[in-house]
Design a protein around this motif. Structure first.
Motif, PDB file in Angstrom:
ATOM      1  N   ASP A  26      64.094 -59.095  79.076  1.00  0.00           N
ATOM      2  CA  ASP A  26      63.300 -57.981  79.600  1.00  0.00           C
ATOM      3  C   ASP A  26      63.656 -56.775  78.745  1.00  0.00           C
ATOM      4  N   ILE A  27      62.721 -56.304  77.932  1.00  0.00           N
ATOM      5  CA  ILE A  27      63.079 -55.276  76.948  1.00  0.00           C
ATOM      6  C   ILE A  27      63.096 -53.863  77.524  1.00  0.00           C
ATOM      7  N   TYR A  28      62.622 -53.688  78.757  1.00  0.00           N
ATOM      8  CA  TYR A  28      62.771 -52.372  79.376  1.00  0.00           C
ATOM      9  C   TYR A  28      64.173 -52.195  79.946  1.00  0.00           C
ATOM     10  N   SER A  29      64.617 -53.186  80.689  1.00  0.00           N
ATOM     11  CA  SER A  29      65.935 -53.089  81.334  1.00  0.00           C
ATOM     12  C   SER A  29      67.062 -53.626  80.461  1.00  0.00           C
ATOM     13  N   ASN A  30      66.706 -54.204  79.300  1.00  0.00           N
ATOM     14  CA  ASN A  30      67.701 -54.788  78.396  1.00  0.00           C
ATOM     15  C   ASN A  30      68.544 -55.843  79.114  1.00  0.00           C
ATOM     16  N   VAL A  31      67.852 -56.724  79.844  1.00  0.00           N
ATOM     17  CA  VAL A  31      68.507 -57.801  80.587  1.00  0.00           C
ATOM     18  C   VAL A  31      68.019 -59.135  80.039  1.00  0.00           C
ATOM     19  N   ILE A  32      68.948 -60.034  79.758  1.00  0.00           N
ATOM     20  CA  ILE A  32      68.557 -61.357  79.310  1.00  0.00           C
ATOM     21  C   ILE A  32      68.100 -62.179  80.507  1.00  0.00           C
ATOM     22  N   LEU A  33      66.927 -62.797  80.393  1.00  0.00           N
ATOM     23  CA  LEU A  33      66.345 -63.566  81.488  1.00  0.00           C
ATOM     24  C   LEU A  33      66.674 -65.049  81.382  1.00  0.00           C
ATOM     25  N   TYR A  34      66.605 -65.580  80.167  1.00  0.00           N
ATOM     26  CA  TYR A  34      66.856 -67.010  79.953  1.00  0.00           C
ATOM     27  C   TYR A  34      67.487 -67.205  78.587  1.00  0.00           C
ATOM     28  N   SER A  35      68.268 -68.272  78.454  1.00  0.00           N
ATOM     29  CA  SER A  35      68.742 -68.734  77.151  1.00  0.00           C
ATOM     30  C   SER A  35      68.769 -70.255  77.188  1.00  0.00           C
TER      31      SER A  35
END
Length: 498
Positions: free
Chosen positions: A94-103
């Motif tokens: 999520d590039i707004y919150s700078n949170v990785i969603l999946y890897s």
């Protein structure tokens, strides 16, 4: 029915929750320049399989010959990712919150899917090139009705949308169990830019097909794709992932109802002088029409042909048209069209279909992408809105305005209308066409490599096939006349001897 104004307002309000309309400055993420980066935005979509049905939000797909069923959460779209090489590591942020969603790690010909929430601005970073399709809406995976599916070009393994090897998850189309076969939207349109042999197989090689195509000939079929649970899908194959191998360059696409597509040039990228695209409007309903948009970057003459190079329409653009960002919007009506565009100057080309009203702002519903190389101007029409993504720090001019700095992973919103952008670095744009509601939309994502590849126009591609029938008839008539004269002369000689 919810109005177009409602959906436009919904899009803007969902965005304003996160950022101001002017821009969103995002934290810089540290990834290597050799990695492949794809961007996307999920519009305020209706729920997948959320329309009328016995199994709300439940879908099926065929994986390695086995039907897999699952329930899709409310308020999400589905991102399908197919590996083109083994041991490909991907991250979705999520590039707004700078949170990785999946890897995840994904292998060649393997598909994994991910849920992306409506209203999300995201990116996918991959260690190697992948094929990734984003789709959503209540009817996008509906195989039996007349309005399911979407339209998109399939990316090649080597980059861009022209090549000799394609590995892809089949985009949803409208399948043979539609109540009228004339309304089928094919999810495999193979178009030969050069004379070619082709071979198509599913990922587990239980099913295959092949053939030979002359230059500018095409082949269509229906392939397995995700569908609503327990509904029928008569597509070919035992998996939803396919591999196409050809001996010469081809382009491959899906063409279904309710679409809007930015067309890649035959020579690569989204700016060029030669284009090909299918567009299919097979539902005879008031307010539906196939259409195209041509936006000039240089003055010159543009001719639109069918696949036999018979002229459909033509127009000349002046330097004033270029300066004022004028465009050519043309309705084609109901039918299946395979369009070839030839221009003396650089243009951008888009195709789509109207819904509800035959009007340029009622194209879709769908999303599509364009990109530009460093210092290359690209133009496009956004029926609803557009989102500019910066894959790296860059300076950009929008609609001829003063240069603006954008940080890596920053994005900006554009309102509906015709736009022009030019940047000193690569830039990616998602274009949104809301139609009457967000219920069947989707597109493959693109990366800078898809914009960078370049090709020559294939030899003979714009040469009309010689029609020999008339000459054969004339020759036959001449032979008959000569033979008749010869016989008459022989008879005259015989009569004279007697």
């Amino acid at each position: 029915m919810l109005t177009k104004k409602f959906w436009i307002t919904s899009v803007m309000l969902s965005v304003l929750i996160f950022l101001t309309i002017e821009s969103a400055i995002l934290p810089s993420l540290s990834y290597n320049t050799s990695e492949h980066v794809y961007y996307g935005y999920v519009p305020p979509t209706t729920d997948v399989a959320g329309g009328e049905g016995d199994y709300p939000r439940e879908v099926d797909e065929l994986i390695k010959g086995t039907v897999i069923s699952y329930t899709v959460p409310s308020g999400v779209a589905i991102l399908d990712v197919v590996g083109l090489e083994d041991n490909t590591y991907i991250e979705i942020w999520d590039i707004y919150s700078n949170v990785i969603l999946y890897s995840e790690v994904i292998n060649k010909l393997e598909k994994k899917f991910f849920y992306i929430s409506a209203g999300s601005f995201f990116k996918m970073v991959a260690s190697q090139r992948v094929a990734a399709m984003l789709a959503g809406g209540a009817w996008v995976f509906e195989p039996e009705g007349s309005v399911g599916g979407t339209s998109t070009f399939y990316p090649s393994v080597t980059g861009g949308f022209r090549g000799r090897e394609f590995i892809f998850v089949a985009s949803p189309g409208t399948h043979p169990y539609a109540y009228s076969k004339d309304r089928i939207g094919y999810n495999f349109y193979l178009f030969a830019l050069e004379e070619a042999d082709w071979s198509l197989s599913d990922s587990i090689e239980r099913w295959s097909a092949g053939g030979h195509l002359k230059q500018r000939d095409s082949h269509t079929t229906i392939l397995q794709s995700r569908k609503h649970r327990f509904e029928y899908n008569n597509g070919a194959g035992n998996d939803v992932v396919y591999r196409l191998i050809t001996t010469s360059d081809v382009m491959v696409s899906c063409s279904a109802l309710g679409d809007f597509v930015a067309v890649p040039a035959v020579t690569g990228g989204y700016v060029g002088k030669v284009f090909y695209a299918p567009v299919s409007v097979t539902l005879e309903e008031e307010g539906r029409s196939a259409a195209f948009i041509i936006i000039p970057l240089e003055d010159g003459k543009v001719t639109v042909y069918n696949e036999a190079l018979d002229v459909i329409a033509e127009r000349t653009f002046t330097s004033s048209d270029v300066e004022n960002r004028n465009y050519w919007y043309h309705n084609l009506g109901i039918g299946r069209f395979k369009l070839i565009v030839q221009s003396t100057g650089n243009v951008c080309f888009m195709v789509g279909q109207t819904e509800g009203t035959v009007d340029i702002n009622n194209l879709g519903d769908d999303i599509t992408f364009v990109g530009a190389r460093p210092n290359q101007e690209v133009r496009f029409y956004a029926p609803t809105m557009a989102v500019i993504f910066a894959p790296e720090d860059l300076t950009i001019s929008i609609d001829g305005g003063a240069p603006i700095l954008m940080k890596k992973d920053e994005f900006r919103l554009l309102e509906s209308g015709c736009h022009s952008i030019i940047s000193n670095k690569h830039v990616i744009v998602e274009i949104l066409a809301g139609g009457s509601s967000w219920d069947d939309w989707g597109s493959y994502l693109i990366e800078p490599l898809d914009v960078d590849v370049s090709f020559e126009v294939p030899e003979g591609f714009l040469e009309k096939k010689q029609e020999y029938t008339t000459y054969i008839v004339i020759a036959a008539v001449v032979i008959i006349i000569v033979a008749a004269v010869f016989m008459l002369r022989r008879r005259s000689r015989r009569a004279a001897r007697v």
